[in-house]
Enzyme design. Structure first.
Site, PDB file in Angstrom:
ATOM      1  N   GLN A 113       0.841  -1.194   0.000  1.00  0.00           N
ATOM      2  CA  GLN A 113       0.000   0.000   0.000  1.00  0.00           C
ATOM      3  C   GLN A 113       0.873   1.240   0.000  1.00  0.00           C
ATOM      4  O   GLN A 113       0.373   2.355  -0.070  1.00  0.00           O
ATOM      5  CB  GLN A 113      -0.890   0.014   1.254  1.00  0.00           C
ATOM      6  CG  GLN A 113      -1.796  -1.196   1.361  1.00  0.00           C
ATOM      7  CD  GLN A 113      -2.431  -1.305   2.747  1.00  0.00           C
ATOM      8  OE1 GLN A 113      -3.431  -0.680   3.042  1.00  0.00           O
ATOM      9  NE2 GLN A 113      -1.841  -2.125   3.592  1.00  0.00           N
ATOM     10  N   HIS A 130      -1.536   1.197  -4.277  1.00  0.00           N
ATOM     11  CA  HIS A 130      -1.913   2.604  -4.042  1.00  0.00           C
ATOM     12  C   HIS A 130      -1.081   3.558  -4.895  1.00  0.00           C
ATOM     13  O   HIS A 130      -0.875   4.709  -4.531  1.00  0.00           O
ATOM     14  CB  HIS A 130      -1.813   2.968  -2.555  1.00  0.00           C
ATOM     15  CG  HIS A 130      -2.946   2.416  -1.736  1.00  0.00           C
ATOM     16  ND1 HIS A 130      -2.950   2.426  -0.349  1.00  0.00           N
ATOM     17  CD2 HIS A 130      -4.131   1.865  -2.106  1.00  0.00           C
ATOM     18  CE1 HIS A 130      -4.091   1.883   0.088  1.00  0.00           C
ATOM     19  NE2 HIS A 130      -4.814   1.535  -0.950  1.00  0.00           N
TER      20      HIS A 130
HETATM   21  P1  OAD Z   1      -1.405   2.679   8.977  1.00  0.00           P
HETATM   22  O1  OAD Z   1      -0.685   3.885   9.480  1.00  0.00           O
HETATM   23  O2  OAD Z   1      -2.878   2.696   9.021  1.00  0.00           O
HETATM   24  O3  OAD Z   1      -0.928   1.411   9.805  1.00  0.00           O
HETATM   25  C1  OAD Z   1       0.422   1.184  10.060  1.00  0.00           C
HETATM   26  C2  OAD Z   1       0.519   0.121  11.132  1.00  0.00           C
HETATM   27  O4  OAD Z   1       1.885  -0.217  11.276  1.00  0.00           O
HETATM   28  C3  OAD Z   1       0.015   0.587  12.487  1.00  0.00           C
HETATM   29  O5  OAD Z   1      -0.950  -0.340  12.959  1.00  0.00           O
HETATM   30  C4  OAD Z   1       1.273   0.598  13.372  1.00  0.00           C
HETATM   31  O6  OAD Z   1       1.021   0.133  14.673  1.00  0.00           O
HETATM   32  C5  OAD Z   1       2.184  -0.369  12.648  1.00  0.00           C
HETATM   33  N1  OAD Z   1       3.628  -0.085  12.764  1.00  0.00           N
HETATM   34  C6  OAD Z   1       4.260   1.110  12.837  1.00  0.00           C
HETATM   35  N2  OAD Z   1       5.591   0.950  12.857  1.00  0.00           N
HETATM   36  C7  OAD Z   1       5.829  -0.390  12.809  1.00  0.00           C
HETATM   37  C8  OAD Z   1       7.004  -1.208  12.787  1.00  0.00           C
HETATM   38  N3  OAD Z   1       8.243  -0.688  12.821  1.00  0.00           N
HETATM   39  N4  OAD Z   1       6.834  -2.543  12.722  1.00  0.00           N
HETATM   40  C9  OAD Z   1       5.601  -3.102  12.683  1.00  0.00           C
HETATM   41  N5  OAD Z   1       4.461  -2.392  12.697  1.00  0.00           N
HETATM   42  C10 OAD Z   1       4.565  -1.048  12.745  1.00  0.00           C
HETATM   43  O7  OAD Z   1      -0.848   2.399   7.507  1.00  0.00           O
HETATM   44  P2  OAD Z   1      -1.504   1.496   6.355  1.00  0.00           P
HETATM   45  O8  OAD Z   1      -2.205   0.332   6.913  1.00  0.00           O
HETATM   46  O9  OAD Z   1      -0.457   1.296   5.347  1.00  0.00           O
HETATM   47  O10 OAD Z   1      -3.717   5.165   1.679  1.00  0.00           O
HETATM   48  O11 OAD Z   1      -2.560   2.514   5.779  1.00  0.00           O
HETATM   49  C11 OAD Z   1      -3.310   2.147   4.667  1.00  0.00           C
HETATM   50  C12 OAD Z   1      -3.567   3.334   3.780  1.00  0.00           C
HETATM   51  O12 OAD Z   1      -4.121   4.425   4.521  1.00  0.00           O
HETATM   52  C13 OAD Z   1      -2.342   3.951   3.174  1.00  0.00           C
HETATM   53  O13 OAD Z   1      -1.885   3.244   2.055  1.00  0.00           O
HETATM   54  C14 OAD Z   1      -2.816   5.307   2.782  1.00  0.00           C
HETATM   55  C15 OAD Z   1      -3.551   5.650   4.053  1.00  0.00           C
HETATM   56  O14 OAD Z   1      -4.526   6.598   3.949  1.00  0.00           O
HETATM   57  C16 OAD Z   1      -3.688   6.041   0.666  1.00  0.00           C
HETATM   58  O15 OAD Z   1      -2.942   6.999   0.665  1.00  0.00           O
HETATM   59  C17 OAD Z   1      -4.647   5.729  -0.448  1.00  0.00           C
END
Ligand code: OAD
Ligand code: ZN
Length: 238
Positions: free
Chosen positions: A100, A118
């Site tokens: 993503q 994305h």
């Molecule tokens: P999120 O920010 O929603 O989720 C990231 C997750 O990674 C969180 O649950 C954190 O706890 C976890 N995290 C952070 N650092 C970490 C690490 N070092 N190791 C393991 N886990 C860690 O991001 P996405 O799920 O990617 O969309 O978000 C999905 C979409 O929402 C993105 O692609 C973007 C956003 O709006 C668009 O821009 C279309």
């Protein structure tokens, strides 16, 4: 232990595919979207800032806020987690990575089979005539205070080719869906699994491993849940 259990599942799997989110890149210095105290985002809502609504109706605003955040990702370097995934692909342990993320870090780490569901921050296009430009063109125009940047051919507003809220999903997503369906194991790394339609992917596969620092709505379905940092978890599984 959990790492051994995960490693065993991967070993037994005929075809394994990985799904990554912003959490795999936080260790490269890029803030994610939904962790508490989320750096760059502070009190901004990505669903609003990175939306077609803002791009179409307030293009200047889009370039002053959302575009800056996209642009700031481009100097980051891959971390150990990206490199381990690239190595796993090379050795045939995983089929590829559905991401993503738009930060290009899987490719920078050497992954070949990357499904960017994305979009990306390498390209842009004209909202009016569809002409393709490189992301650098957008950045150059913005740095010369042409906000929003405009197409040299038709003067239409240019956009980055990332998937904004309100955009349809790209063809890469259809391909990703197919690959997940033909896999028997999906490893989710660093995604809150909060954003549709990507968060339906864990529903379409037999075995599931989740590596994420915090809880996700799919934890109850997973064979293994590892609540650790991506690099630490992958190093141990590897
Ligand atoms: P999120 O920010 O929603 O989720 C990231 C997750 O990674 C969180 O649950 C954190 O706890 C976890 N995290 C952070 N650092 C970490 C690490 N070092 N190791 C393991 N886990 C860690 O991001 P996405 O799920 O990617 O969309 O978000 C999905 C979409 O929402 C993105 O692609 C973007 C956003 O709006 C668009 O821009 C279309
Ligand atoms: Zn044009």
């Amino acid at each position: 232990n959990l790492f051994e259990k995960a490693a065993r599942l991967i070993k037994q799997s005929r075809k394994t595919i990985v799904l990554t989110g912003a959490g795999i890149s936080t260790e490269s210095g890029i803030p994610d979207f939904r962790s508490p105290g989320r750096g760059l985002w502070e009190n901004l809502d990505p669903m609003e800032v990175l939306s077609t609504g803002v791009l179409y109706n307030f293009p200047e605003e889009f370039y002053k806020v959302g575009f800056k955040i996209l642009s700031s990702m481009r100097n980051a370097e891959p971390n150990e987690a990206h490199y381990i995934l690239s190595e796993m692909e090379k050795e045939g342990i995983i089929f590829g990575v559905i991401t993503q993320n738009i930060d290009n870090l899987h490719q920078k780490a050497g992954s070949k089979n990357v499904f960017e569901v994305h979009g990306n921050t390498r390209e842009g296009s004209c909202l009016r005539c569809g002409k393709k430009v490189s992301f650098e063109v957008l950045e150059e125009k913005v740095s010369k205070k042409q906000i929003p940047p405009r197409c040299d051919d038709c003067n239409g507003v240019l956009r980055p080719d990332v998937v904004l809220f309100g955009d349809p999903m790209p063809y890469a997503f259809d391909l990703a869906v197919k690959e997940v369906k033909s896999s028997d194991l999906l490893i989710v790394i660093g995604s809150s699994l909060a954003v549709s339609p990507v968060n339906f992917l864990p529903d379409t596969v037999r075995h599931l491993i989740i590596i994420n620092a915090t809880e996700t709505p799919y934890d109850y379905k997973a064979d293994v849940v590892i609540r650790e940092k991506a690099s630490y978890a992958l190093r141990n599984i590897w």
